[in-house]
Scaffold this active site. Sequence first.
Site, PDB file in Angstrom:
ATOM      1  N   ARG A  29      34.504  19.804  49.109  1.00  0.00           N
ATOM      2  CA  ARG A  29      35.803  19.805  49.788  1.00  0.00           C
ATOM      3  C   ARG A  29      36.892  20.488  48.970  1.00  0.00           C
ATOM      4  NH1 ARG A  29      37.213  13.981  49.983  1.00  0.00           N
ATOM      5  NH2 ARG A  29      36.190  14.130  47.951  1.00  0.00           N
ATOM      6  N   GLN A  53      62.933  20.355  31.608  1.00  0.00           N
ATOM      7  CA  GLN A  53      62.944  21.218  32.785  1.00  0.00           C
ATOM      8  C   GLN A  53      61.552  21.772  33.030  1.00  0.00           C
ATOM      9  OE1 GLN A  53      65.872  24.052  30.987  1.00  0.00           O
ATOM     10  NE2 GLN A  53      64.406  25.634  31.588  1.00  0.00           N
ATOM     11  N   ARG A  65      55.317  38.803  28.696  1.00  0.00           N
ATOM     12  CA  ARG A  65      56.592  38.112  28.496  1.00  0.00           C
ATOM     13  C   ARG A  65      56.556  37.451  27.126  1.00  0.00           C
ATOM     14  NH1 ARG A  65      59.292  37.809  33.515  1.00  0.00           N
ATOM     15  NH2 ARG A  65      57.924  38.135  35.307  1.00  0.00           N
ATOM     16  N   HIS A  68      58.859  34.748  22.774  1.00  0.00           N
ATOM     17  CA  HIS A  68      60.151  34.072  22.906  1.00  0.00           C
ATOM     18  C   HIS A  68      60.171  32.744  22.167  1.00  0.00           C
ATOM     19  CE1 HIS A  68      60.411  36.231  27.060  1.00  0.00           C
ATOM     20  NE2 HIS A  68      60.750  37.041  26.068  1.00  0.00           N
ATOM     21  N   LYS A  78      56.847  23.885  24.800  1.00  0.00           N
ATOM     22  CA  LYS A  78      56.391  24.212  26.149  1.00  0.00           C
ATOM     23  C   LYS A  78      54.956  23.753  26.360  1.00  0.00           C
ATOM     24  CE  LYS A  78      59.191  28.425  26.104  1.00  0.00           C
ATOM     25  NZ  LYS A  78      59.152  29.906  26.055  1.00  0.00           N
ATOM     26  N   HIS A 125      56.344  32.132  21.656  1.00  0.00           N
ATOM     27  CA  HIS A 125      55.385  32.089  22.759  1.00  0.00           C
ATOM     28  C   HIS A 125      55.433  33.377  23.573  1.00  0.00           C
ATOM     29  CE1 HIS A 125      54.649  31.137  27.127  1.00  0.00           C
ATOM     30  NE2 HIS A 125      53.478  30.892  26.580  1.00  0.00           N
ATOM     31  N   TYR A 138      55.474  26.040  33.483  1.00  0.00           N
ATOM     32  CA  TYR A 138      55.511  25.317  32.210  1.00  0.00           C
ATOM     33  C   TYR A 138      56.637  24.309  32.185  1.00  0.00           C
ATOM     34  CZ  TYR A 138      58.887  28.942  30.663  1.00  0.00           C
ATOM     35  OH  TYR A 138      59.956  29.797  30.547  1.00  0.00           O
ATOM     36  N   GLU A 149      68.432  31.608  22.034  1.00  0.00           N
ATOM     37  CA  GLU A 149      67.245  32.390  22.393  1.00  0.00           C
ATOM     38  C   GLU A 149      67.021  33.561  21.432  1.00  0.00           C
ATOM     39  OE1 GLU A 149      65.517  33.780  26.643  1.00  0.00           O
ATOM     40  OE2 GLU A 149      67.498  34.552  26.130  1.00  0.00           O
ATOM     41  N   LYS A 178      64.664  43.688  26.869  1.00  0.00           N
ATOM     42  CA  LYS A 178      64.892  42.795  25.727  1.00  0.00           C
ATOM     43  C   LYS A 178      63.634  42.655  24.875  1.00  0.00           C
ATOM     44  CE  LYS A 178      64.573  38.380  26.282  1.00  0.00           C
ATOM     45  NZ  LYS A 178      64.755  36.995  26.713  1.00  0.00           N
ATOM     46  N   ASP A 179      62.490  42.462  25.526  1.00  0.00           N
ATOM     47  CA  ASP A 179      61.247  42.286  24.776  1.00  0.00           C
ATOM     48  C   ASP A 179      60.815  43.591  24.105  1.00  0.00           C
ATOM     49  OD1 ASP A 179      61.233  39.648  25.524  1.00  0.00           O
ATOM     50  OD2 ASP A 179      59.686  39.875  27.059  1.00  0.00           O
TER      51      ASP A 179
END
Length: 196
Positions: A29, A53, A65, A68, A78, A125, A138, A149, A178-179
């Site tokens: 199922r 959050q 990504r 960070h 995280k 990360h 996350y 940041e 930015k990255d």
Amino acid sequence: MDAEQLKTLQGHTVDGPLLIKPKVFGDERGWFFESWNQKKFNSAAGENVIFSQDNHSRSVRGVLRGLHYQLDPEPQAKLVRASYGSIFDVAVDIRSESETFGNWVGAELTSSNHHQLWIPEGFAHAFLTLSEVAEVQYKARGFWNKECERAIRWNDPKLNIGWPLERLEGKDVALSEKDGEAPMLKDAQSRGDIFK
């Protein structure tokens, strides 16, 4: 919920990050698993973790990504999972007094293996999207704070992260501006933009 330190997976030996493997119950199922259980997670992490959050992102193949992180007074930890598709998820130790400073660990997180990566404060990360599309969810301890940041360059040769670029099927890595302009670890360190 089983947890193991990322010692036998890709990368180096680093204390802190955990690979969480929820028990999945399935039959013809479909399947069911607990994606979050406060008591079991606290036992695995060895501390009482209260999240601030939940975040949800969608990326196409080749999107990277990170790397960070947030510094004091609002560092973030995280718990990451791929709810759709597949990503290669990485944590880099940026605790200046750690014996494993600059070492990384990584794991493939997919919507079919249901694995999650716990990345405590003190780590940068990043993830690379391996499937055509991936959705990443996350839980974060600590709120996002633009002033706190920071980022480190994803392909810093000193880190030598083993990104599975061959899985991109000829696509280039896609980065935010930015990255793409993030400093190397040694530059972040010289500015004091790492954890003590």
